[in-house]
Design a protein around this motif. Structure first.
Motif, PDB file in Angstrom:
ATOM      1  N   ALA A  27       0.847  -1.196   0.000  1.00  0.00           N
ATOM      2  CA  ALA A  27       0.000   0.000   0.000  1.00  0.00           C
ATOM      3  C   ALA A  27       0.883   1.246   0.000  1.00  0.00           C
ATOM      4  CB  ALA A  27      -0.900   0.000   1.228  1.00  0.00           C
ATOM      5  N   LYS A  28       0.349   2.312  -0.559  1.00  0.00           N
ATOM      6  CA  LYS A  28       1.095   3.577  -0.622  1.00  0.00           C
ATOM      7  C   LYS A  28       1.561   4.033   0.753  1.00  0.00           C
ATOM      8  CE  LYS A  28       0.190   7.487  -2.929  1.00  0.00           C
ATOM      9  NZ  LYS A  28      -0.517   8.503  -3.721  1.00  0.00           N
ATOM     10  N   GLU A  40       4.115   9.865  -2.442  1.00  0.00           N
ATOM     11  CA  GLU A  40       3.077  10.856  -2.120  1.00  0.00           C
ATOM     12  C   GLU A  40       2.813  11.809  -3.279  1.00  0.00           C
ATOM     13  OE1 GLU A  40       5.657  14.239   0.270  1.00  0.00           O
ATOM     14  OE2 GLU A  40       4.905  12.506   1.371  1.00  0.00           O
ATOM     15  N   ASP A  41       3.759  11.934  -4.202  1.00  0.00           N
ATOM     16  CA  ASP A  41       3.605  12.833  -5.347  1.00  0.00           C
ATOM     17  C   ASP A  41       2.803  12.214  -6.491  1.00  0.00           C
ATOM     18  OD1 ASP A  41       5.168  14.610  -3.962  1.00  0.00           O
ATOM     19  OD2 ASP A  41       6.991  14.219  -5.131  1.00  0.00           O
ATOM     20  N   LEU A  42       2.519  10.919  -6.415  1.00  0.00           N
ATOM     21  CA  LEU A  42       1.890  10.216  -7.531  1.00  0.00           C
ATOM     22  C   LEU A  42       0.608   9.524  -7.105  1.00  0.00           C
ATOM     23  CD1 LEU A  42       5.087   8.496  -8.961  1.00  0.00           C
ATOM     24  CD2 LEU A  42       3.949  10.513  -9.864  1.00  0.00           C
ATOM     25  N   PRO A  43      -0.334   9.371  -8.048  1.00  0.00           N
ATOM     26  CA  PRO A  43      -1.526   8.581  -7.735  1.00  0.00           C
ATOM     27  C   PRO A  43      -1.162   7.098  -7.597  1.00  0.00           C
ATOM     28  CG  PRO A  43      -1.591   9.356 -10.010  1.00  0.00           C
ATOM     29  CD  PRO A  43      -0.387   9.970  -9.373  1.00  0.00           C
ATOM     30  N   THR A  49       2.081   1.144 -11.564  1.00  0.00           N
ATOM     31  CA  THR A  49       2.639   1.014 -12.909  1.00  0.00           C
ATOM     32  C   THR A  49       4.156   1.005 -12.872  1.00  0.00           C
ATOM     33  OG1 THR A  49       0.699   2.084 -13.868  1.00  0.00           O
ATOM     34  CG2 THR A  49       2.700   2.064 -15.209  1.00  0.00           C
ATOM     35  N   ILE A  50       4.746   1.847 -12.047  1.00  0.00           N
ATOM     36  CA  ILE A  50       6.202   1.865 -11.896  1.00  0.00           C
ATOM     37  C   ILE A  50       6.673   0.525 -11.342  1.00  0.00           C
ATOM     38  CG2 ILE A  50       8.101   2.896 -10.580  1.00  0.00           C
ATOM     39  CD1 ILE A  50       6.546   5.587 -10.846  1.00  0.00           C
ATOM     40  N   GLY A  51       5.968   0.003 -10.348  1.00  0.00           N
ATOM     41  CA  GLY A  51       6.326  -1.306  -9.792  1.00  0.00           C
ATOM     42  C   GLY A  51       6.235  -2.403 -10.834  1.00  0.00           C
TER      43      GLY A  51
END
Length: 124
Positions: A27-28, A40-43, A49-51
């Protein structure tokens, strides 16, 4: 040369697999508490998607070579990993997290060396 490229690609794949799996399946909030403040800067979708890109890059660095199928994907994956590291370095620079850029630079160097070697002198 082949041994050096195998070692480089394997190390890079291991780091990408670990980081990507953590990013993809955590989780974020947990990522933030584990020191990944950039999330925190990204949805959430962008973080996942990066992961996923990191996990796919790890697979692409090793699996085609091991299976001796579509080996052109190895340098393509290395190029993608290099692009991910450039994006990560830019993101860290914008946040003032300059110590993290060192890690990005090392991973970029591994990716660039792998891409250069597998596109060029030690292609499969």
């Amino acid at each position: 040369m082949h041994l050096a490229l195998w070692i480089t690609a394997s190390l890079l794949a291991l780091v990408l697999l670990l980081a990507g799996t953590l990013t993809l399946f955590s989780a974020k909030e947990k990522l933030q508490s584990n020191g990944m403040a950039w999330v925190e800067d990204l949805p959430t979708g962008a973080v996942k998607t990066i992961g996923a890109a990191e996990v796919l890059g790890a697979v692409g660095l090793v699996l085609p070579a091991v299976l001796d199928t579509a080996t052109v994907l190895v340098p393509v994956a290395a190029t993608g990993a290099a692009a991910l590291m450039v994006g990560a370095a830019v993101s860290h620079a914008r946040r003032g997290e300059f110590s993290a850029i060192t890690v990005n630079a090392v991973l970029f160097a591994l990716a660039a060396f792998t891409a250069w070697g597998r596109f060029g002198p030690a292609a499969f």
